[in-house]
Every structure is written in C-alpha cells, then in structure tokens.
Scaffold this motif. Structure first.
Motif, short mmCIF file in Angstrom:
data_model
loop_
_atom_site.label_atom_id
_atom_site.label_comp_id
_atom_site.label_asym_id
_atom_site.label_seq_id
_atom_site.Cartn_x
_atom_site.Cartn_y
_atom_site.Cartn_z
N THR A 132 -25.89 23.39 -86.19
CA THR A 132 -25.53 22.39 -87.19
C THR A 132 -24.18 22.71 -87.82
O THR A 132 -23.34 21.82 -88.01
N ALA A 133 -23.97 23.98 -88.15
CA ALA A 133 -22.69 24.40 -88.73
C ALA A 133 -21.54 24.13 -87.75
O ALA A 133 -20.49 23.63 -88.14
N GLU A 134 -21.76 24.44 -86.48
CA GLU A 134 -20.72 24.19 -85.47
C GLU A 134 -20.45 22.70 -85.31
O GLU A 134 -19.30 22.27 -85.17
N ALA A 135 -21.51 21.89 -85.34
CA ALA A 135 -21.34 20.44 -85.23
C ALA A 135 -20.53 19.89 -86.41
O ALA A 135 -19.66 19.03 -86.24
N LEU A 136 -20.78 20.41 -87.61
CA LEU A 136 -20.01 19.97 -88.77
C LEU A 136 -18.55 20.39 -88.67
O LEU A 136 -17.65 19.60 -88.96
N GLN A 137 -18.31 21.62 -88.25
CA GLN A 137 -16.92 22.07 -88.11
C GLN A 137 -16.19 21.24 -87.06
O GLN A 137 -15.03 20.86 -87.25
N ARG A 138 -16.86 20.92 -85.96
CA ARG A 138 -16.26 20.09 -84.91
C ARG A 138 -15.98 18.68 -85.44
O ARG A 138 -14.93 18.11 -85.20
N ALA A 139 -16.93 18.14 -86.21
CA ALA A 139 -16.75 16.80 -86.77
C ALA A 139 -15.57 16.76 -87.75
O ALA A 139 -14.82 15.78 -87.79
N VAL A 140 -15.39 17.82 -88.52
CA VAL A 140 -14.24 17.89 -89.44
C VAL A 140 -12.94 17.84 -88.65
O VAL A 140 -12.00 17.12 -88.98
N ARG A 141 -12.90 18.62 -87.55
CA ARG A 141 -11.68 18.63 -86.71
C ARG A 141 -11.45 17.27 -86.06
O ARG A 141 -10.35 16.75 -86.07
N GLU A 142 -12.50 16.70 -85.46
CA GLU A 142 -12.36 15.42 -84.75
C GLU A 142 -11.99 14.27 -85.69
O GLU A 142 -11.30 13.34 -85.28
N ALA A 143 -12.45 14.35 -86.93
CA ALA A 143 -12.11 13.31 -87.91
C ALA A 143 -10.72 13.54 -88.50
O ALA A 143 -10.23 12.69 -89.24
N ARG A 144 -10.10 14.68 -88.15
CA ARG A 144 -8.79 15.07 -88.72
C ARG A 144 -8.86 14.89 -90.24
O ARG A 144 -8.00 14.26 -90.86
N PHE A 145 -9.90 15.50 -90.81
CA PHE A 145 -10.19 15.30 -92.23
C PHE A 145 -9.01 15.67 -93.12
O PHE A 145 -8.71 14.95 -94.08
N LEU A 205 -22.28 26.02 -95.12
CA LEU A 205 -22.39 26.14 -93.67
C LEU A 205 -23.07 27.43 -93.24
O LEU A 205 -23.71 27.49 -92.20
N GLU A 206 -22.95 28.48 -94.05
CA GLU A 206 -23.57 29.76 -93.69
C GLU A 206 -25.09 29.70 -93.76
O GLU A 206 -25.76 30.49 -93.11
N SER A 207 -25.62 28.78 -94.53
CA SER A 207 -27.08 28.68 -94.64
C SER A 207 -27.67 27.71 -93.63
O SER A 207 -28.89 27.57 -93.55
N LEU A 208 -26.82 27.03 -92.88
CA LEU A 208 -27.28 26.06 -91.89
C LEU A 208 -27.56 26.75 -90.55
O LEU A 208 -26.99 27.80 -90.26
N PRO A 209 -28.39 26.15 -89.73
CA PRO A 209 -28.55 26.66 -88.36
C PRO A 209 -27.18 26.65 -87.68
O PRO A 209 -26.38 25.73 -87.91
N ILE A 257 -13.57 19.26 -98.87
CA ILE A 257 -13.77 20.35 -97.91
C ILE A 257 -12.71 21.41 -98.16
O ILE A 257 -11.52 21.10 -98.30
N GLU A 258 -13.17 22.65 -98.23
CA GLU A 258 -12.27 23.79 -98.32
C GLU A 258 -12.54 24.67 -97.11
O GLU A 258 -13.67 25.12 -96.89
N ASP A 259 -11.50 24.86 -96.30
CA ASP A 259 -11.70 25.68 -95.10
C ASP A 259 -11.59 27.16 -95.44
O ASP A 259 -11.29 27.53 -96.58
N ASP A 260 -11.83 27.99 -94.47
CA ASP A 260 -11.84 29.43 -94.70
C ASP A 260 -10.46 29.98 -95.05
O ASP A 260 -10.34 31.07 -95.59
N GLY A 261 -9.41 29.22 -94.74
CA GLY A 261 -8.05 29.64 -95.08
C GLY A 261 -7.61 29.20 -96.47
O GLY A 261 -6.49 29.46 -96.87
N GLY A 262 -8.50 28.54 -97.20
CA GLY A 262 -8.18 28.11 -98.56
C GLY A 262 -7.61 26.71 -98.66
O GLY A 262 -7.33 26.23 -99.75
N GLN A 263 -7.43 26.03 -97.51
CA GLN A 263 -6.95 24.65 -97.54
C GLN A 263 -8.06 23.76 -98.08
O GLN A 263 -9.20 23.83 -97.62
#
Length: 112
Positions: free
Chosen positions: A32-45, A25-29, A68-74
């Motif tokens: 795009t990174a925000e859209a992916l993070q939002r999609a992960v939340r909305e999908a309740r991945f 995600l750090e290498s994405l615009p 998917i590994e979030d920034d908290g290590g989950q």
C-alpha cells in the motif's frame, strides 16, 4: 513521506469532521505504501497548481486538501475540487482515502 488529507463540503458534510487526517506510510502494509508513493510520482503531485478543478461555490462540492511532505523535506499542498478529472490525481485521491480509512479502522481495533 507524510501525507495529510482534509475533506470539506459535500452533501453529508459535517464541519466538525473536517479536521485533517494523516496517513503514515510507515504504518501501512508495504504494498500500500509503495502504491501511494507510485501514485504521487505518476500524478506529478509536486508539480500541480495549488487548486485543481473548478472552484465553484456550493456546499455540495467536495474539496480535498492534500499536503505531502517527502523524505527530502519537500512539501506541497494541492486542493482538489470534485469532480477530479485528471486520472492520476483521481487515483491518488482514491488511494489516500482508502489508506486513511484503513488506518482509522486499525486504530479502532487496537484501542477499542
């Protein structure tokens, strides 16, 4: 957030191409990174079961393994079996495929 996408099966499946691809995600615009993070939340991945979809046999069924590994290590892994009918998971999968494809194209232009 780190995301890994692995594709298996499908009509034009080549086993050698099934290795996982990471989406950084750090290498994405930023949008795009925000859209992916939002999609992960909305999908309740992180609340999804290990397998979503009908796990029928057959090489013509495409299966995507998303880790998917979030920034908290989950960390959580879900296998999505086509057709993915849940709209939020379908949207997440489409964004992941687009991001992975864009990263590969970018890598090719940087290292011809």
């Amino acid at each position: 957030m780190r995301i890994e996408l692995k594709r298996e099966g499908g009509v034009a499946f080549f086993p050698g191409l099934s290795r996982p691809h990471s989406v950084d995600l750090e290498s994405l615009p930023p949008e795009t990174a925000e859209a992916l993070q939002r999609a992960v939340r909305e999908a309740r991945f992180f609340e999804q079961p290990a397998v979503v979809g009908t796990a029928t046999r057959g090489a013509d069924r495409t299966r995507y393994t998303v880790t998917i590994e979030d920034d908290g290590g989950q960390r959580h892994t879900v296998q999505l079996v086509e057709p993915v009918e849940e709209p939020q998971l379908r949207a997440l999968l489409e964004l992941l495929k687009q991001a992975e494809k864009a990263q590969r194209a970018s890598a090719r232009t940087q290292h011809p």
